[in-house]
Design a protein around this motif. Sequence first.
Motif, PDB file in Angstrom:
ATOM      1  N   TYR A   1     -19.161   1.243  10.503  1.00  0.00           N
ATOM      2  CA  TYR A   1     -17.917   0.717   9.925  1.00  0.00           C
ATOM      3  C   TYR A   1     -17.680   1.263   8.510  1.00  0.00           C
ATOM      4  CZ  TYR A   1     -17.950  -2.729  13.705  1.00  0.00           C
ATOM      5  OH  TYR A   1     -17.946  -3.341  14.938  1.00  0.00           O
ATOM      6  N   ALA A   2     -18.730   1.828   7.923  1.00  0.00           N
ATOM      7  CA  ALA A   2     -18.628   2.307   6.543  1.00  0.00           C
ATOM      8  C   ALA A   2     -17.808   3.593   6.485  1.00  0.00           C
ATOM      9  CB  ALA A   2     -20.019   2.540   5.971  1.00  0.00           C
ATOM     10  N   GLY A   3     -17.161   3.805   5.354  1.00  0.00           N
ATOM     11  CA  GLY A   3     -16.398   5.023   5.169  1.00  0.00           C
ATOM     12  C   GLY A   3     -15.356   4.862   4.088  1.00  0.00           C
ATOM     13  N   ARG A   4     -14.602   5.914   3.871  1.00  0.00           N
ATOM     14  CA  ARG A   4     -13.503   5.899   2.901  1.00  0.00           C
ATOM     15  C   ARG A   4     -12.188   5.825   3.665  1.00  0.00           C
ATOM     16  NH1 ARG A   4     -15.140   7.249  -2.253  1.00  0.00           N
ATOM     17  NH2 ARG A   4     -17.256   8.091  -2.405  1.00  0.00           N
ATOM     18  N   PHE A   5     -11.292   4.972   3.185  1.00  0.00           N
ATOM     19  CA  PHE A   5     -10.027   4.730   3.866  1.00  0.00           C
ATOM     20  C   PHE A   5      -8.901   4.781   2.845  1.00  0.00           C
ATOM     21  CE2 PHE A   5     -13.486   2.650   6.054  1.00  0.00           C
ATOM     22  CZ  PHE A   5     -13.268   2.935   7.392  1.00  0.00           C
ATOM     23  N   ARG A   6      -7.684   4.944   3.346  1.00  0.00           N
ATOM     24  CA  ARG A   6      -6.535   5.014   2.444  1.00  0.00           C
ATOM     25  C   ARG A   6      -5.327   4.360   3.104  1.00  0.00           C
ATOM     26  NH1 ARG A   6      -4.640   7.562  -2.046  1.00  0.00           N
ATOM     27  NH2 ARG A   6      -6.681   8.507  -2.380  1.00  0.00           N
ATOM     28  N   ASP A   7      -4.618   3.549   2.311  1.00  0.00           N
ATOM     29  CA  ASP A   7      -3.328   3.013   2.713  1.00  0.00           C
ATOM     30  C   ASP A   7      -2.253   3.800   1.957  1.00  0.00           C
ATOM     31  OD1 ASP A   7      -1.545   0.600   3.750  1.00  0.00           O
ATOM     32  OD2 ASP A   7      -1.054   0.901   1.634  1.00  0.00           O
ATOM     33  N   PRO A   8      -1.122   4.117   2.601  1.00  0.00           N
ATOM     34  CA  PRO A   8      -0.129   4.972   1.941  1.00  0.00           C
ATOM     35  C   PRO A   8       0.360   4.446   0.608  1.00  0.00           C
ATOM     36  CG  PRO A   8       0.334   4.817   4.283  1.00  0.00           C
ATOM     37  CD  PRO A   8      -0.764   3.839   3.993  1.00  0.00           C
ATOM     38  N   TRP A   9       0.583   3.106   0.475  1.00  0.00           N
ATOM     39  CA  TRP A   9       1.110   2.615  -0.794  1.00  0.00           C
ATOM     40  C   TRP A   9       0.027   2.055  -1.703  1.00  0.00           C
ATOM     41  CZ3 TRP A   9       0.292  -2.589  -1.573  1.00  0.00           C
ATOM     42  CH2 TRP A   9       0.187  -3.420  -0.447  1.00  0.00           C
ATOM     43  N   TYR A  10      -1.011   1.418  -1.125  1.00  0.00           N
ATOM     44  CA  TYR A  10      -2.055   0.897  -2.015  1.00  0.00           C
ATOM     45  C   TYR A  10      -2.938   2.018  -2.540  1.00  0.00           C
ATOM     46  CZ  TYR A  10      -6.150  -0.990  -4.042  1.00  0.00           C
ATOM     47  OH  TYR A  10      -7.161  -1.223  -4.953  1.00  0.00           O
TER      48      TYR A  10
ATOM     49  N   ASP B   1      -0.763  -9.761  -0.241  1.00  0.00           N
ATOM     50  CA  ASP B   1      -0.109  -9.249   0.965  1.00  0.00           C
ATOM     51  C   ASP B   1      -1.032  -8.297   1.730  1.00  0.00           C
ATOM     52  OD1 ASP B   1       0.293  -7.548  -1.275  1.00  0.00           O
ATOM     53  OD2 ASP B   1       1.966  -6.529  -0.316  1.00  0.00           O
ATOM     54  N   PHE B   2      -2.230  -8.795   2.042  1.00  0.00           N
ATOM     55  CA  PHE B   2      -3.180  -8.008   2.823  1.00  0.00           C
ATOM     56  C   PHE B   2      -2.571  -7.554   4.151  1.00  0.00           C
ATOM     57  CE2 PHE B   2      -6.110 -10.956   0.443  1.00  0.00           C
ATOM     58  CZ  PHE B   2      -6.761  -9.997  -0.313  1.00  0.00           C
ATOM     59  N   HIS B   3      -1.685  -8.395   4.709  1.00  0.00           N
ATOM     60  CA  HIS B   3      -1.111  -8.113   6.029  1.00  0.00           C
ATOM     61  C   HIS B   3      -0.231  -6.863   6.035  1.00  0.00           C
ATOM     62  CE1 HIS B   3       1.320 -10.962   3.711  1.00  0.00           C
ATOM     63  NE2 HIS B   3       2.351 -10.259   4.132  1.00  0.00           N
ATOM     64  N   ASP B   4       0.195  -6.392   4.868  1.00  0.00           N
ATOM     65  CA  ASP B   4       1.025  -5.188   4.806  1.00  0.00           C
ATOM     66  C   ASP B   4       0.197  -3.900   4.768  1.00  0.00           C
ATOM     67  OD1 ASP B   4       3.414  -6.596   4.827  1.00  0.00           O
ATOM     68  OD2 ASP B   4       3.518  -6.736   2.644  1.00  0.00           O
ATOM     69  N   LEU B   5      -1.107  -4.030   4.664  1.00  0.00           N
ATOM     70  CA  LEU B   5      -1.963  -2.853   4.535  1.00  0.00           C
ATOM     71  C   LEU B   5      -2.273  -2.242   5.906  1.00  0.00           C
ATOM     72  CD1 LEU B   5      -4.503  -4.361   1.979  1.00  0.00           C
ATOM     73  CD2 LEU B   5      -2.842  -2.555   1.482  1.00  0.00           C
ATOM     74  N   LEU B   6      -2.345  -0.942   5.946  1.00  0.00           N
ATOM     75  CA  LEU B   6      -2.812  -0.219   7.133  1.00  0.00           C
ATOM     76  C   LEU B   6      -3.676   0.943   6.649  1.00  0.00           C
ATOM     77  CD1 LEU B   6      -2.922   0.286  10.147  1.00  0.00           C
ATOM     78  CD2 LEU B   6      -0.806   1.620   9.955  1.00  0.00           C
ATOM     79  N   PHE B   7      -4.983   0.694   6.632  1.00  0.00           N
ATOM     80  CA  PHE B   7      -5.919   1.711   6.163  1.00  0.00           C
ATOM     81  C   PHE B   7      -6.331   2.604   7.331  1.00  0.00           C
ATOM     82  CE2 PHE B   7      -6.770  -1.602   2.917  1.00  0.00           C
ATOM     83  CZ  PHE B   7      -6.634  -0.824   1.772  1.00  0.00           C
ATOM     84  N   THR B   8      -6.370   3.908   7.072  1.00  0.00           N
ATOM     85  CA  THR B   8      -6.896   4.865   8.036  1.00  0.00           C
ATOM     86  C   THR B   8      -7.990   5.679   7.365  1.00  0.00           C
ATOM     87  OG1 THR B   8      -5.151   6.435   7.436  1.00  0.00           O
ATOM     88  CG2 THR B   8      -4.758   5.018   9.359  1.00  0.00           C
ATOM     89  N   PRO B   9      -8.926   6.194   8.156  1.00  0.00           N
ATOM     90  CA  PRO B   9     -10.029   6.953   7.554  1.00  0.00           C
ATOM     91  C   PRO B   9      -9.531   8.188   6.813  1.00  0.00           C
ATOM     92  CG  PRO B   9     -10.531   6.372   9.826  1.00  0.00           C
ATOM     93  CD  PRO B   9      -9.080   6.068   9.617  1.00  0.00           C
ATOM     94  N   VAL B  10     -10.175   8.482   5.702  1.00  0.00           N
ATOM     95  CA  VAL B  10      -9.891   9.719   4.984  1.00  0.00           C
ATOM     96  C   VAL B  10     -10.548  10.854   5.753  1.00  0.00           C
ATOM     97  CG1 VAL B  10     -10.215  10.996   2.837  1.00  0.00           C
ATOM     98  CG2 VAL B  10      -9.732   8.525   2.778  1.00  0.00           C
ATOM     99  N   ARG B  11      -9.756  11.834   6.144  1.00  0.00           N
ATOM    100  CA  ARG B  11     -10.235  12.896   7.029  1.00  0.00           C
ATOM    101  C   ARG B  11     -11.500  13.552   6.484  1.00  0.00           C
ATOM    102  NH1 ARG B  11      -7.721  15.254  11.060  1.00  0.00           N
ATOM    103  NH2 ARG B  11      -5.721  14.347  10.419  1.00  0.00           N
ATOM    104  N   GLY B  12     -12.467  13.695   7.362  1.00  0.00           N
ATOM    105  CA  GLY B  12     -13.708  14.351   6.985  1.00  0.00           C
ATOM    106  C   GLY B  12     -14.685  13.444   6.280  1.00  0.00           C
ATOM    107  N   GLU B  13     -14.289  12.151   6.032  1.00  0.00           N
ATOM    108  CA  GLU B  13     -15.194  11.253   5.319  1.00  0.00           C
ATOM    109  C   GLU B  13     -15.425   9.967   6.112  1.00  0.00           C
ATOM    110  OE1 GLU B  13     -14.459  10.642   1.185  1.00  0.00           O
ATOM    111  OE2 GLU B  13     -13.352  12.500   0.996  1.00  0.00           O
ATOM    112  N   GLU B  14     -15.093   9.981   7.409  1.00  0.00           N
ATOM    113  CA  GLU B  14     -15.272   8.792   8.201  1.00  0.00           C
ATOM    114  C   GLU B  14     -16.729   8.391   8.276  1.00  0.00           C
ATOM    115  OE1 GLU B  14     -13.580  11.476   8.964  1.00  0.00           O
ATOM    116  OE2 GLU B  14     -12.008  11.140  10.420  1.00  0.00           O
TER     117      GLU B  14
END
Length: 529
Positions: free
Chosen positions: A432-441, A516-529
């Motif tokens: 489950y560990a890794g780096r993630f990014r949400d477009p606005w956060y 507003d946690f519910h507005d977040l959508l984090f996806t893995p940072v490519r190559g760092e999953e």
Amino acid sequence: MPVAPRTLPAAVLVIGLLAATPVLAAPPTDLDTRVEEAMSRFGVPGMAVAIVEEGRPVFAKGYGVRELGGDAAVDADTLFLIGSTSKAFTAAALAVLVDDGKLGWDDRVIDHMPGFQMHDPWVTREITVRDLLVHRSGLGLGAGDLMFVPRTSRSREELVEALRHIKPATSFRSGYAYDNVLYVVAGQLVEEVSGQRWEEFVRDRLLRPAGMARSTTLDTDLYATPNRVQPHARLDGPIRGTGNQQTLDERAGLPQVTAPAGLIASSANDMAQWLSLQLGHGALPDGTRVFSEAQAREMWTPVVPIPVSPLPEPIAATTPLFSSYSLGWNVRDYRGVRVIEHSGAVFGVQAVVVLVPERDIGFSLHINSEDGAVLRGLQYELLDHYLDAPDTDWIKAFGDFRQARVDGALQALQATAPEAKQSRPSLPLADYAGRFRDPWYGPMEIRQERDGLRIDFQNTPDMEGTLSHWQYDTFRADWDDKTLEPAYVTFALDAEGHVERVTMKAVSPIADFSFDFHDLLFTPVRGEE
């Protein structure tokens, strides 16, 4: 434990009016008693009250103490953060620029800020200065608040830049949804048009001309003022708002970049000046004009209807027939009279500012805790007094209403608790560990450490916490900073069993909408999953 309020005669400022301008109604004779009873009942450490009648201050007083367990008294010059009642100051700053001929309410924002972007290009082209202030942009309730709640390492300019990544919840101008982030944009607009930072412009063109000599727009100035309150909240119960009252770290609150949305600090004496200016339609009793009467009318004119739902007993009688948002103000009715008001809540301090123009009265109430039933109760008791309505124990009524909400939230939490036989996560914790990014956060990291998983919101200093398994692929985040609302963190897996996205929601059913946690959508940072 509730704190017995201290009331010092020296904290009182009652300003007599000239015989040529008699007062239609004096403040309630039992006001001190009602304030002290409310503070004692709800354990509020300190409070300040200001009242203006016929455009002139008639009452400004402090009650209780600046900090729980201390003996420094609140007086009429003690500074409180005034939360979202600051929005009216940002609207007034823009009104001054309209008077100066530097912008118009219906100018397109991009005509003054060419780099400004919303998610939808059409909205970017069409959104106006007025739209920034009235919560009809299409953004959802509190959208983007986690960019600066509770803190941020971003500048005001960077917050404005990130706005383009927040997807709308509805179509443009189709309805009302309260936000803070567009008031941050409005603050940046003040700078773009005036050449001064919002902080200096509001100080030089509003606060000082209005006679608000002690009020501040900078957190550094607030911290340098000895006569200020400390914030308080209840954090050690099952949900925020329950448990024992405790002092918070004032410097752990919202960042300076959000000041246009809610970080002015003021006192009872200074707020009396603000009330006088508002009731004077931009002019003080001595004739000093800060903004024009035309702009005063603009700021009070309803723009967006706010849906009205009947309130339950015991506060049903406070349900308005109409409610709307103007420029930095709510406009609604109470007992057949127009009321212009705004409330504010920010990190352990709350405020409400109320104007009744047809009766030429206004008042502000401030507490250094999060026990809002005190503010609302006293608000309606003062309104009833000035509208010559029958006495009602609104303090008790709002207290009972608040308790019912808390009880309902606790029952909801109990109902969603996992059964005794827990499910298991689908993956080993390390996966489950890794780096993630949400477009606005922006960036978020999940790390596996010796004691389990840790979560780190990297644009928010010190927003780190522990992840404990809840059920299935959902974990609970409990933050090291206990002022933050706990959240559920849910991992969605792809067909190969890798984490594909991470979503969140607040644990408490009555958590402040700014989480507003519910507005977040984090996806893995490519190559760092």
